[in-house]
Design an enzyme around this catalytic site. Structure first.
Site, PDB file in Angstrom:
ATOM      1  N   HIS A   1       7.909  17.614   6.371  1.00  0.00           N
ATOM      2  CA  HIS A   1       9.020  16.712   6.698  1.00  0.00           C
ATOM      3  C   HIS A   1       8.992  16.322   8.175  1.00  0.00           C
ATOM      4  O   HIS A   1       9.446  15.238   8.540  1.00  0.00           O
ATOM      5  CB  HIS A   1      10.353  17.360   6.342  1.00  0.00           C
TER       6      HIS A   1
ATOM      7  N   TYR B   1      16.996   8.871  15.525  1.00  0.00           N
ATOM      8  CA  TYR B   1      15.676   8.837  16.147  1.00  0.00           C
ATOM      9  C   TYR B   1      15.715   8.214  17.537  1.00  0.00           C
ATOM     10  O   TYR B   1      14.813   8.449  18.338  1.00  0.00           O
ATOM     11  CB  TYR B   1      14.691   8.093  15.240  1.00  0.00           C
TER      12      TYR B   1
ATOM     13  N   LYS C   1      15.583   8.729  -2.864  1.00  0.00           N
ATOM     14  CA  LYS C   1      16.795   9.397  -3.313  1.00  0.00           C
ATOM     15  C   LYS C   1      17.655   8.435  -4.123  1.00  0.00           C
ATOM     16  O   LYS C   1      17.761   7.254  -3.808  1.00  0.00           O
ATOM     17  CB  LYS C   1      17.590   9.924  -2.113  1.00  0.00           C
TER      18      LYS C   1
ATOM     19  N   ARG D   1       7.210  13.152   8.666  1.00  0.00           N
ATOM     20  CA  ARG D   1       8.057  11.978   8.404  1.00  0.00           C
ATOM     21  C   ARG D   1       8.897  11.657   9.639  1.00  0.00           C
ATOM     22  O   ARG D   1       9.029  10.500  10.028  1.00  0.00           O
ATOM     23  CB  ARG D   1       8.934  12.255   7.188  1.00  0.00           C
TER      24      ARG D   1
ATOM     25  N   HIS E   1      16.527   4.983   4.211  1.00  0.00           N
ATOM     26  CA  HIS E   1      17.866   5.460   4.551  1.00  0.00           C
ATOM     27  C   HIS E   1      18.919   4.492   4.028  1.00  0.00           C
ATOM     28  O   HIS E   1      18.774   3.274   4.162  1.00  0.00           O
ATOM     29  CB  HIS E   1      18.033   5.588   6.075  1.00  0.00           C
TER      30      HIS E   1
ATOM     31  N   ARG F   1       8.886  11.279   2.217  1.00  0.00           N
ATOM     32  CA  ARG F   1       9.262  12.663   1.957  1.00  0.00           C
ATOM     33  C   ARG F   1       8.173  13.255   1.069  1.00  0.00           C
ATOM     34  O   ARG F   1       7.539  12.542   0.291  1.00  0.00           O
ATOM     35  CB  ARG F   1      10.605  12.743   1.228  1.00  0.00           C
TER      36      ARG F   1
END
Length: 309
Positions: A255, A290, A187, A258, A281, A165
């Site tokens: 983004h 994806y 995150k 990514r 993730h 990111r």
């Protein structure tokens, strides 16, 4: 609307403050999520205060009904709030009332009858392999100052070549850079190790060799022209220039690089679990989108190339 500081009594105001502290220090929510949750709960309390004609108290929350929450959600939707944002609002309310219940302050069934708004799952807009390579190769043509051009190429290379990111790339320090890997803080403060392929490492080394600033291990790697931490807006503007120069669609953002990293890996036979780890993730379901992107591209190619397409 007023915010919760004027819409609640002192007791509820203190519970909101405790809840937000818990989200930040214990549950480690991202600052932007905390800001959104704080705003959501403030708007809810303001809505209730408007109906009651005075500050919200514990007694008022004990009398809360599902109809009250539906009325609030209906008002927010009438203000053109989308389903995704409404789902976040409901998540904030459930989090706050769940906190009150764990504290032994209050238990309510009002939220149990509210359904989460349905959110259409949009597919990430990935660039083609050629577009992604052209984007990186053209970056240094957009800037006359060599070290700034090298900096921007390094950041954009990290988005596509390492799946970072933009916030993760700009948070990197000199100490995060190792021989063949990169230590990335994602995150929720979760740290992951990402392989550093040769072209990406070379782009970083080129930037470091040209940068006019002395960088210590704890210093942020990417700097602005005055020596401060690089703003993500500058990289976004660079991508806008690249879109214009290369004729790319508006969806070609940092983004999107990514997304392209994940889609292209999957298209080359990459393992879904491995891609999940690389992207940081928390759950496999976030990465499984994806597979839909890759299938969509396959069908597009089939329709374009097949004689009966």
């Amino acid at each position: 609307m007023t915010d919760s500081a004027f819409a609640t009594d002192d007791f509820i105001r203190s519970r909101i403050a405790d809840w937000l502290r818990d989200l930040g220090s214990v549950r480690r929510l991202a600052p932007k999520t905390l800001e959104a949750y704080s705003r959501d709960i403030g708007q809810f309390m303001s809505f209730l205060a408007g109906h009651m004609g005075g500050p919200v108290s514990l007694a008022a929350l004990k009398d809360l009904r599902g109809a009250d929450i539906r009325a609030f959600m209906a008002q927010r939707r009438s203000e053109s709030l989308g389903s995704r944002s409404l789902a976040r609002v409901l998540s904030a309310l459930k989090s706050f009332f769940g906190f009150l219940e764990r504290e032994g302050t209050l238990a309510t069934e009002a939220l149990n009858v509210i359904r989460t708004p349905k959110i259409g799952r949009s597919l990430p807009k990935a660039l083609t392999v050629i577009e992604a390579k052209q984007t990186i190769a053209t970056t240094d043509e957009m800037e006359d100052i060599p070290w700034v051009a090298a900096r921007d190429m390094a950041v954009i290379s990290l988005c596509y070549g390492a799946g970072l990111r933009i916030s993760e790339a700009l948070a990197l320090t000199s100490g995060d850079l190792e021989a063949a890997t990169l230590r990335v803080t994602g995150k929720g403060g979760k740290v992951r190790m990402v392989p550093l392929i040769a072209p990406v490492r070379q782009s970083i080394e080129t930037y470091l060799g040209l940068a006019p600033f002395k960088l210590w291990p704890d210093d942020k790697l990417f700097r602005g022209v005055k020596g401060g931490v690089l703003s993500p807006r500058l990289i976004q503007k660079r991508m806008e220039q690249l879109r214009s120069a290369l004729g790319l669609p508006p969806s070609a953002t940092p983004h999107a690089l990514r997304h392209s990293f994940a889609t292209h890996l999957l298209g080359r036979g990459g393992d879904l679990r491995a891609i999940q780890e690389l992207l940081g993730h928390a759950s496999l379901s976030s990465t499984q989108i994806y597979t839909a992107v890759d299938t969509e591209r396959l069908l597009e190619s089939y329709a374009a190339a097949h004689p009966r397409g």
